[in-house]
Design a protein around this motif. Sequence first.
Motif, PDB file in Angstrom:
ATOM      1  N   ALA A  72       0.824  -1.213   0.000  1.00 16.97           N
ATOM      2  CA  ALA A  72       0.000   0.000   0.000  1.00 16.97           C
ATOM      3  C   ALA A  72       0.853   1.256   0.000  1.00 16.97           C
ATOM      4  CB  ALA A  72      -0.955  -0.002   1.201  1.00 16.97           C
ATOM      5  N   SER A  73       1.797   1.309  -0.937  1.00 15.23           N
ATOM      6  CA  SER A  73       2.762   2.393  -0.911  1.00 15.23           C
ATOM      7  C   SER A  73       2.925   3.032  -2.281  1.00 15.23           C
ATOM      8  CB  SER A  73       4.113   1.868  -0.409  1.00 15.23           C
ATOM      9  OG  SER A  73       5.042   2.917  -0.215  1.00 15.23           O
ATOM     10  N   SER A  74       3.825   4.001  -2.311  1.00 17.45           N
ATOM     11  CA  SER A  74       4.179   4.742  -3.508  1.00 17.45           C
ATOM     12  C   SER A  74       5.695   4.870  -3.494  1.00 17.45           C
ATOM     13  CB  SER A  74       3.511   6.127  -3.473  1.00 17.45           C
ATOM     14  OG  SER A  74       3.717   6.844  -4.668  1.00 17.45           O
ATOM     15  N   PRO A  75       6.341   5.135  -4.606  1.00 15.87           N
ATOM     16  CA  PRO A  75       7.790   5.367  -4.556  1.00 15.87           C
ATOM     17  C   PRO A  75       8.129   6.451  -3.546  1.00 15.87           C
ATOM     18  CG  PRO A  75       7.060   5.184  -6.834  1.00 15.87           C
ATOM     19  CD  PRO A  75       5.811   5.210  -5.994  1.00 15.87           C
ATOM     20  N   MET A  76       9.168   6.222  -2.741  1.00 21.96           N
ATOM     21  CA  MET A  76       9.446   7.152  -1.641  1.00 21.96           C
ATOM     22  C   MET A  76       9.781   8.549  -2.140  1.00 21.96           C
ATOM     23  SD  MET A  76      13.215   6.114  -0.212  1.00 21.96           S
ATOM     24  CE  MET A  76      14.691   6.200  -1.233  1.00 21.96           C
ATOM     25  N   GLY A  77      10.213   8.683  -3.384  1.00 22.10           N
ATOM     26  CA  GLY A  77      10.545   9.985  -3.930  1.00 22.10           C
ATOM     27  C   GLY A  77       9.378  10.701  -4.576  1.00 22.10           C
ATOM     28  N   ASN A  78       8.218  10.064  -4.590  1.00 26.15           N
ATOM     29  CA  ASN A  78       7.043  10.693  -5.188  1.00 26.15           C
ATOM     30  C   ASN A  78       6.389  11.649  -4.198  1.00 26.15           C
ATOM     31  OD1 ASN A  78       4.723  11.068  -7.023  1.00 26.15           O
ATOM     32  ND2 ASN A  78       3.626   9.889  -5.472  1.00 26.15           N
ATOM     33  N   ASN A  79       6.291  12.902  -4.584  1.00 23.86           N
ATOM     34  CA  ASN A  79       5.613  13.898  -3.758  1.00 23.86           C
ATOM     35  C   ASN A  79       4.168  14.008  -4.230  1.00 23.86           C
ATOM     36  OD1 ASN A  79       4.649  16.059  -2.339  1.00 23.86           O
ATOM     37  ND2 ASN A  79       6.269  17.480  -2.944  1.00 23.86           N
ATOM     38  N   PRO A  80       3.210  13.510  -3.454  1.00 26.10           N
ATOM     39  CA  PRO A  80       1.821  13.517  -3.908  1.00 26.10           C
ATOM     40  C   PRO A  80       1.119  14.865  -3.739  1.00 26.10           C
ATOM     41  CG  PRO A  80       1.929  12.558  -1.730  1.00 26.10           C
ATOM     42  CD  PRO A  80       3.349  12.856  -2.137  1.00 26.10           C
ATOM     43  N   GLY A  81       1.787  15.813  -3.092  1.00 24.24           N
ATOM     44  CA  GLY A  81       1.146  17.080  -2.780  1.00 24.24           C
ATOM     45  C   GLY A  81       0.514  17.791  -3.964  1.00 24.24           C
ATOM     46  N   PRO A  82       1.244  18.001  -5.062  1.00 26.60           N
ATOM     47  CA  PRO A  82       0.652  18.706  -6.214  1.00 26.60           C
ATOM     48  C   PRO A  82      -0.576  18.003  -6.776  1.00 26.60           C
ATOM     49  CG  PRO A  82       3.042  18.695  -6.392  1.00 26.60           C
ATOM     50  CD  PRO A  82       2.691  17.779  -5.255  1.00 26.60           C
ATOM     51  N   ALA A  83      -0.537  16.676  -6.866  1.00 24.25           N
ATOM     52  CA  ALA A  83      -1.686  15.936  -7.402  1.00 24.25           C
ATOM     53  C   ALA A  83      -2.888  16.087  -6.470  1.00 24.25           C
ATOM     54  CB  ALA A  83      -1.326  14.466  -7.588  1.00 24.25           C
ATOM     55  N   TRP A  84      -2.658  16.028  -5.158  1.00 20.80           N
ATOM     56  CA  TRP A  84      -3.738  16.214  -4.187  1.00 20.80           C
ATOM     57  C   TRP A  84      -4.342  17.613  -4.326  1.00 20.80           C
ATOM     58  CZ3 TRP A  84      -4.320  13.663   1.071  1.00 20.80           C
ATOM     59  CH2 TRP A  84      -3.891  12.328   1.034  1.00 20.80           C
ATOM     60  N   ALA A  85      -3.471  18.624  -4.442  1.00 21.51           N
ATOM     61  CA  ALA A  85      -3.959  20.004  -4.522  1.00 21.51           C
ATOM     62  C   ALA A  85      -4.817  20.205  -5.769  1.00 21.51           C
ATOM     63  CB  ALA A  85      -2.775  20.965  -4.532  1.00 21.51           C
ATOM     64  N   ARG A  86      -4.389  19.643  -6.902  1.00 21.50           N
ATOM     65  CA  ARG A  86      -5.178  19.779  -8.127  1.00 21.50           C
ATOM     66  C   ARG A  86      -6.526  19.078  -7.980  1.00 21.50           C
ATOM     67  NH1 ARG A  86      -0.264  20.653 -10.908  1.00 21.50           N
ATOM     68  NH2 ARG A  86       0.545  18.572 -10.511  1.00 21.50           N
ATOM     69  N   ALA A  87      -6.501  17.886  -7.387  1.00 22.93           N
ATOM     70  CA  ALA A  87      -7.753  17.148  -7.214  1.00 22.93           C
ATOM     71  C   ALA A  87      -8.709  17.885  -6.286  1.00 22.93           C
ATOM     72  CB  ALA A  87      -7.457  15.744  -6.679  1.00 22.93           C
ATOM     73  N   MET A  88      -8.197  18.449  -5.199  1.00 21.55           N
ATOM     74  CA  MET A  88      -9.051  19.178  -4.258  1.00 21.55           C
ATOM     75  C   MET A  88      -9.646  20.428  -4.904  1.00 21.55           C
ATOM     76  SD  MET A  88      -9.099  17.480  -1.340  1.00 21.55           S
ATOM     77  CE  MET A  88      -9.452  18.590   0.021  1.00 21.55           C
ATOM     78  N   ALA A  89      -8.918  20.977  -5.896  1.00 23.33           N
ATOM     79  CA  ALA A  89      -9.396  22.168  -6.591  1.00 23.33           C
ATOM     80  C   ALA A  89     -10.270  21.826  -7.794  1.00 23.33           C
ATOM     81  CB  ALA A  89      -8.211  23.018  -7.031  1.00 23.33           C
ATOM     82  N   GLY A  90     -10.502  20.527  -8.008  1.00 22.39           N
ATOM     83  CA  GLY A  90     -11.331  20.107  -9.136  1.00 22.39           C
ATOM     84  C   GLY A  90     -10.624  20.167 -10.466  1.00 22.39           C
ATOM     85  N   GLN A  91      -9.291  20.205 -10.454  1.00 22.21           N
ATOM     86  CA  GLN A  91      -8.510  20.263 -11.680  1.00 22.21           C
ATOM     87  C   GLN A  91      -8.050  18.872 -12.085  1.00 22.21           C
ATOM     88  OE1 GLN A  91      -5.315  22.898 -10.672  1.00 22.21           O
ATOM     89  NE2 GLN A  91      -6.642  24.691 -10.464  1.00 22.21           N
ATOM     90  N   PRO A  92      -7.844  18.626 -13.380  1.00 24.84           N
ATOM     91  CA  PRO A  92      -7.368  17.311 -13.821  1.00 24.84           C
ATOM     92  C   PRO A  92      -5.922  17.090 -13.408  1.00 24.84           C
ATOM     93  CG  PRO A  92      -7.429  18.842 -15.658  1.00 24.84           C
ATOM     94  CD  PRO A  92      -8.092  19.544 -14.508  1.00 24.84           C
ATOM     95  N   ALA A  93      -5.545  15.822 -13.283  1.00 26.92           N
ATOM     96  CA  ALA A  93      -4.177  15.473 -12.921  1.00 26.92           C
ATOM     97  C   ALA A  93      -3.229  15.807 -14.066  1.00 26.92           C
ATOM     98  CB  ALA A  93      -4.092  13.983 -12.591  1.00 26.92           C
ATOM     99  N   ALA A  94      -1.998  16.135 -13.722  1.00 31.81           N
ATOM    100  CA  ALA A  94      -0.975  16.367 -14.730  1.00 31.81           C
ATOM    101  C   ALA A  94      -0.610  15.045 -15.397  1.00 31.81           C
ATOM    102  CB  ALA A  94       0.253  17.004 -14.099  1.00 31.81           C
TER     103      ALA A  94
END
Length: 302
Positions: A129-151
């Motif tokens: 239940a993980s992600s690569p340790m170098g992956n920063n999920p913050g930008p994807a979360w922020a876009r999703a919370m703002a209703g924007q599509p993922a990069a």
Amino acid sequence: MLTGEKKFVRSGQVRLWTERFGHPGDPSVLLIMGTSTPGIGWPDELVEALVDSGRQVIRFDHRDTGRSDCVDFTTHPYALADLAADATAVLDGHGVAAAHLVGSSLGAAIGQWLAVHRPARVRTLTAMASSPMGNNPGPAWARAMAGQPAAVDELPPPTARFLHHLVASAHAPRTTVAERMEADVQTWRVLNGEVLPFDEAAARRFVERCYARATDIAAAANHNLAGQRWDDDRRASLSAVTASTLVLHGSADPLFPPAHGEALAAQIPGAHLEIVPGMGHHPFFSPGLTERIAGSIIRHTT
């Protein structure tokens, strides 16, 4: 009844609660829990299955959880590297030179860090239940919370249901212990995913145990602050991992959709990816999954 040897070990100035099961001469499995979750998040049934298969099993409370010491994060901030140092201190405290590391979520990121930076301590790695340790999920979360599509070049954000839960949870009443516990149970419900049954009674018993044994239940929120620190050691390439690696991921993980597990397995040479149908982010409140996870770990560490 499962009984273990309870022991406190030191990691620098921090005292960590640990519990060891099985014969000290057997191969060692170190279980590393996820964000804000004490070592008892690894259920006794899983520990017993591993011990019965001829393994020594160690689980422990992260700093700021359970019976381990709490830290003033403002004056003594810490990062993934410090949590990894805690894990090696647990091994040292039990006289274990190298272990099979089994980590869930944050625990899997700790396992990745150790496999890259302390390879001599890692016999095998199981990352669940993980992600690569170098992956920063913050930008994807922020876009999703703002209703924007993922990069195009980023891993997917959590599911809409999980993000909605975050918003609702932030406004839920938490003025009493009962209200805080109820909010925690509902978070475990959402993390379970929407496919497999959720054992609410088991989740409530677990939350009650966590509150009963916590030094400071609020301190666990420091893990979120630590997770937001992105040091260069966390960005190190996973291509350096030499330990045999199993990536266990749920097809219904609401926090890290399956693409995260796929990316992790792709970055580690020779890693085996096992997608578990219907499994969410935390499998141990879905009847039958504990036995399946134990079987996968036993096969991988044989």
